[in-house]
Design a protein around this motif. Structure first.
Motif, mmCIF file in Angstrom:
data_model
loop_
_atom_site.group_PDB
_atom_site.id
_atom_site.type_symbol
_atom_site.label_atom_id
_atom_site.label_comp_id
_atom_site.label_asym_id
_atom_site.label_seq_id
_atom_site.Cartn_x
_atom_site.Cartn_y
_atom_site.Cartn_z
ATOM 1 N N VAL A 1 -0.813 -1.858 -15.320
ATOM 2 C CA VAL A 1 -0.599 -0.949 -14.180
ATOM 3 C C VAL A 1 -1.758 0.046 -14.100
ATOM 4 C CG1 VAL A 1 0.876 0.866 -13.219
ATOM 5 C CG2 VAL A 1 1.919 -1.187 -14.225
ATOM 6 N N VAL A 2 -2.110 0.631 -15.245
ATOM 7 C CA VAL A 2 -3.204 1.615 -15.238
ATOM 8 C C VAL A 2 -4.510 0.943 -14.798
ATOM 9 C CG1 VAL A 2 -4.588 3.161 -16.686
ATOM 10 C CG2 VAL A 2 -2.099 3.098 -16.941
ATOM 11 N N MET A 3 -4.743 -0.260 -15.320
ATOM 12 C CA MET A 3 -5.939 -1.007 -14.910
ATOM 13 C C MET A 3 -5.925 -1.244 -13.396
ATOM 14 S SD MET A 3 -6.978 -4.911 -15.940
ATOM 15 C CE MET A 3 -5.670 -5.671 -14.983
ATOM 16 N N SER A 4 -4.761 -1.631 -12.869
ATOM 17 C CA SER A 4 -4.674 -1.960 -11.439
ATOM 18 C C SER A 4 -4.880 -0.714 -10.579
ATOM 19 C CB SER A 4 -3.313 -2.589 -11.120
ATOM 20 O OG SER A 4 -3.141 -3.756 -11.877
ATOM 21 N N ILE A 5 -4.319 0.401 -11.022
ATOM 22 C CA ILE A 5 -4.532 1.653 -10.279
ATOM 23 C C ILE A 5 -6.036 1.937 -10.212
ATOM 24 C CG2 ILE A 5 -4.215 4.167 -10.342
ATOM 25 C CD1 ILE A 5 -1.418 3.663 -11.578
ATOM 26 N N LEU A 6 -6.686 1.840 -11.364
ATOM 27 C CA LEU A 6 -8.125 2.139 -11.400
ATOM 28 C C LEU A 6 -8.927 1.168 -10.543
ATOM 29 C CD1 LEU A 6 -8.504 3.046 -15.161
ATOM 30 C CD2 LEU A 6 -9.042 4.540 -13.230
ATOM 31 N N LEU A 7 -8.581 -0.118 -10.624
ATOM 32 C CA LEU A 7 -9.428 -1.060 -9.874
ATOM 33 C C LEU A 7 -9.249 -0.893 -8.371
ATOM 34 C CD1 LEU A 7 -7.928 -3.900 -8.767
ATOM 35 C CD2 LEU A 7 -7.892 -4.387 -11.197
ATOM 36 N N LEU A 8 -8.049 -0.461 -7.943
ATOM 37 C CA LEU A 8 -7.883 -0.203 -6.500
ATOM 38 C C LEU A 8 -8.600 1.079 -6.092
ATOM 39 C CD1 LEU A 8 -4.118 -1.023 -5.716
ATOM 40 C CD2 LEU A 8 -6.117 -2.473 -5.316
ATOM 41 N N VAL A 9 -8.323 2.143 -6.820
ATOM 42 C CA VAL A 9 -8.869 3.452 -6.421
ATOM 43 C C VAL A 9 -10.398 3.416 -6.434
ATOM 44 C CG1 VAL A 9 -9.016 5.896 -7.110
ATOM 45 C CG2 VAL A 9 -6.805 4.718 -7.148
ATOM 46 N N ARG A 10 -10.957 2.705 -7.416
ATOM 47 C CA ARG A 10 -12.406 2.678 -7.569
ATOM 48 C C ARG A 10 -13.071 1.530 -6.808
ATOM 49 N NH1 ARG A 10 -13.988 6.445 -10.833
ATOM 50 N NH2 ARG A 10 -16.041 5.503 -10.732
ATOM 51 N N ASN A 11 -12.224 0.719 -6.096
ATOM 52 C CA ASN A 11 -12.741 -0.374 -5.244
ATOM 53 C C ASN A 11 -13.521 -1.411 -6.057
ATOM 54 O OD1 ASN A 11 -12.799 -1.509 -2.714
ATOM 55 N ND2 ASN A 11 -14.653 -0.461 -2.052
ATOM 56 N N VAL B 1 1.291 4.908 -5.640
ATOM 57 C CA VAL B 1 2.696 4.642 -5.968
ATOM 58 C C VAL B 1 2.731 3.399 -6.853
ATOM 59 C CG1 VAL B 1 4.971 3.995 -5.056
ATOM 60 C CG2 VAL B 1 3.522 5.601 -3.777
ATOM 61 N N THR B 2 3.511 3.463 -7.935
ATOM 62 C CA THR B 2 3.686 2.272 -8.752
ATOM 63 C C THR B 2 5.173 1.986 -8.922
ATOM 64 O OG1 THR B 2 3.433 1.420 -11.018
ATOM 65 C CG2 THR B 2 2.968 3.726 -10.722
ATOM 66 N N VAL B 3 5.514 0.701 -8.831
ATOM 67 C CA VAL B 3 6.918 0.282 -8.866
ATOM 68 C C VAL B 3 7.226 -0.256 -10.262
ATOM 69 C CG1 VAL B 3 8.663 -1.213 -7.824
ATOM 70 C CG2 VAL B 3 6.764 -0.374 -6.431
ATOM 71 N N LYS C 1 -1.222 7.896 4.569
ATOM 72 C CA LYS C 1 -2.160 6.889 5.078
ATOM 73 C C LYS C 1 -3.254 6.658 4.024
ATOM 74 C CE LYS C 1 -5.066 5.569 8.960
ATOM 75 N NZ LYS C 1 -5.447 4.415 8.222
ATOM 76 N N GLY C 2 -3.487 5.392 3.716
ATOM 77 C CA GLY C 2 -4.540 5.065 2.748
ATOM 78 C C GLY C 2 -4.101 5.115 1.296
ATOM 79 N N ALA C 3 -2.781 5.162 1.061
ATOM 80 C CA ALA C 3 -2.297 5.183 -0.333
ATOM 81 C C ALA C 3 -2.522 3.821 -0.989
ATOM 82 C CB ALA C 3 -0.812 5.526 -0.358
ATOM 83 N N TRP C 4 -2.448 3.816 -2.314
ATOM 84 C CA TRP C 4 -2.565 2.574 -3.092
ATOM 85 C C TRP C 4 -1.200 2.271 -3.716
ATOM 86 C CZ3 TRP C 4 -6.219 6.571 -3.563
ATOM 87 C CH2 TRP C 4 -7.510 6.284 -3.095
ATOM 88 N N LEU C 5 -0.835 1.001 -3.727
ATOM 89 C CA LEU C 5 0.481 0.600 -4.233
ATOM 90 C C LEU C 5 0.306 -0.471 -5.309
ATOM 91 C CD1 LEU C 5 3.620 0.471 -4.063
ATOM 92 C CD2 LEU C 5 3.369 -1.006 -2.052
ATOM 93 N N VAL C 6 0.926 -0.244 -6.468
ATOM 94 C CA VAL C 6 0.845 -1.204 -7.572
ATOM 95 C C VAL C 6 2.261 -1.605 -7.978
ATOM 96 C CG1 VAL C 6 0.151 -1.518 -9.989
ATOM 97 C CG2 VAL C 6 -1.362 -0.293 -8.407
ATOM 98 N N ASN C 7 2.518 -2.887 -7.953
ATOM 99 C CA ASN C 7 3.854 -3.401 -8.278
ATOM 100 C C ASN C 7 3.743 -4.540 -9.282
ATOM 101 O OD1 ASN C 7 6.456 -4.445 -8.324
ATOM 102 N ND2 ASN C 7 6.263 -5.456 -6.317
ATOM 103 N N THR C 8 4.089 -4.224 -10.533
ATOM 104 C CA THR C 8 4.171 -5.287 -11.546
ATOM 105 C C THR C 8 5.629 -5.512 -11.926
ATOM 106 O OG1 THR C 8 3.875 -3.652 -13.254
ATOM 107 C CG2 THR C 8 1.883 -4.847 -12.592
ATOM 108 N N ALA C 9 6.547 -4.951 -11.107
ATOM 109 C CA ALA C 9 7.978 -5.056 -11.470
ATOM 110 C C ALA C 9 8.532 -6.402 -11.005
ATOM 111 C CB ALA C 9 8.750 -3.884 -10.901
#
Ligand code: NAD
Length: 361
Positions: free
Chosen positions: A128-138, A226-228, A250-258
């Motif tokens: 999840v942390v990796m995914s947040i970073l890879l989205l936010v940092r493009n 937001v992470t689920v 608007k422009g939020a990032w969503l991570v769902n590994t649930a």
């Protein structure tokens, strides 16, 4: 003691499983259970065939006393199949998340449902942390650009941000959700918020700088990320739908590994396409393996990025496989010897839910 028939539905590992014996959760390596089970006189049937009336799952469920499944290649134990399972006493999930079993049907039939609680929660929290970073940092489009042989920093930087200073919220603050917040502490995020009908203790909240938000719409409207991290049950199926997505920043990032079915497939794809979401990442799909034409495989934001999807593997690292294979064996040994099970592993006990995580009842 009567011999049992144990049926395990696992994913096929192919060459990789032959070369890497630590891929324990595969058809080839059988969670390491065969020598032990056979030495006890029991029969083990292992297959990846799980779909339709002629699958091995449908065929062998009729006689099996124990069924082992895994969320990575879910053997869907529908009410129909459970009705046919005349000898079934216990379903064991090798991993965490037992939504692929019709839990209400299991309650009615007094079939126990157990999982190896905690076995892969750190593995998923890291993902999840990796995914947040890879989205936010493009990150993904930046890497793809390099593979293509191109070099145009501005095309990537125009949609790359720091996680520092952002508000991160989790839907579900159990083992995984909480570990995500713990792991985010050194990033100097602005704030952590969570939505869960079970409140954390004040100490636990303070330790991860988390504030509880009662209403899920309020939660998402405050978050950059937001992470689920809640189980899939009646109260969370389709929770992130077109209506809830309107409340996201608007422009939020969503991570769902649930679980994939917590998010509406088409609503998420539309939100990404329109730019309401800047990114969506995760490894879980509604129906696995995901069809080749599943829109989440290729969906993109208006700048051509924002997709961090992978196959379902966050909770099946080699470290996690060692833990859930050992945990599956312990559950079987307890069952074999009539010993009490670890309460934390029991999702459905005899005729009732033992966990509070699968909805408020
Ligand atoms: P957990 O039981 O420790 O925590 C789940 C939390 O979700 C609980 O605190 C529960 O109260 C909360 N919750 C339930 N319904 C909710 C709702 N409607 N709104 C908000 N919160 C709600 O479980 P966990 O170990 O943290 O795992 C969570 C889920 O993650 C699993 O059920 C599984 O679906 C998924 N998972 C995925 C992988 C993977 O490989 N991708 C691996 C492990 C688990």
């Amino acid at each position: 003691m009567e011999p049992w028939q144990v049926l395990a539905i696992l994913y096929r590992g192919g060459e990789a499983a032959k070369q890497e014996p630590r891929l324990l959760g595969t058809v080839e390596n059988e969670l390491g259970l065969r020598p032990w089970l056979e030495s006890q006189g029991h029969e083990l049937i292992v297959s990846d065939s799980k779909e339709g009336p002629h699958s091995d799952l449908a065929k062998h469920i009729v006689d099996a006393e124990v069924v082992i499944t895994t969320p990575f290649h879910p053997g869907y134990l529908t009410r129909d199949l459970i009705d046919k399972a005349k000898n079934l006493k216990i379903c064991i999930t090798a991993g965490v998340g037992s939504d692929h079993v019709d839990l209400n049907a299991a309650v009615e039939r007094k079939i126990q449902v157990m999982e190896v609680t905690g076995s892969n929660v750190s593995s998923v929290a890291e993902h999840v942390v990796m995914s947040i970073l890879l989205l936010v940092r493009n990150f993904v489009p930046a890497h793809e650009m390099i593979e293509r042989g191109d070099w145009m920093v501005s095309q990537i930087a125009r949609n790359a941000f720091d996680l520092e200073g952002k508000v991160v919220g989790t839907i579900g603050a159990g083992r995984i959700g909480y570990r995500v917040l713990e792991r985010l502490m050194p990033f100097n995020t602005k704030e952590h918020v969570y939505h869960d009908y079970i409140a954390l203790s004040k100490d636990a909240e303070q330790a991860v700088r988390a504030r509880r938000v009662e209403d899920v719409k309020d939660l998402v409207s405050q978050c950059d990320v937001v992470t689920v991290n809640c189980p899939l049950h009646e109260g969370t199926r389709n929770l992130v739908n077109a209506d809830l997505l309107k409340h996201f920043k608007k422009g939020a990032w969503l991570v769902n590994t649930a679980r994939g079915a917590i998010c509406d497939k088409d609503a998420v794809a539309a939100a990404l396409k329109s730019g309401r979401l800047s990114g969506y990442a995760g490894d879980v799909w509604n129906v696995q393996p995901a069809p080749k034409d599943h829109v989440w495989r290729t969906m993109k934001n208006p700048l051509g990025g924002g997709n961090g999807m992978t196959p379902h593997y966050s909770g099946t690292t080699l470290d996690a496989q060692a833990r859930y294979a050992a945990g599956t064996r312990t559950i079987l040994e307890n069952y074999l010897n009539g010993k009490p099970q670890d309460l934390a592993n029991i999702i459905v006990g005899i005729g009732k839910y033992e966990t509070k995580a699968y909805g408020q009842r």
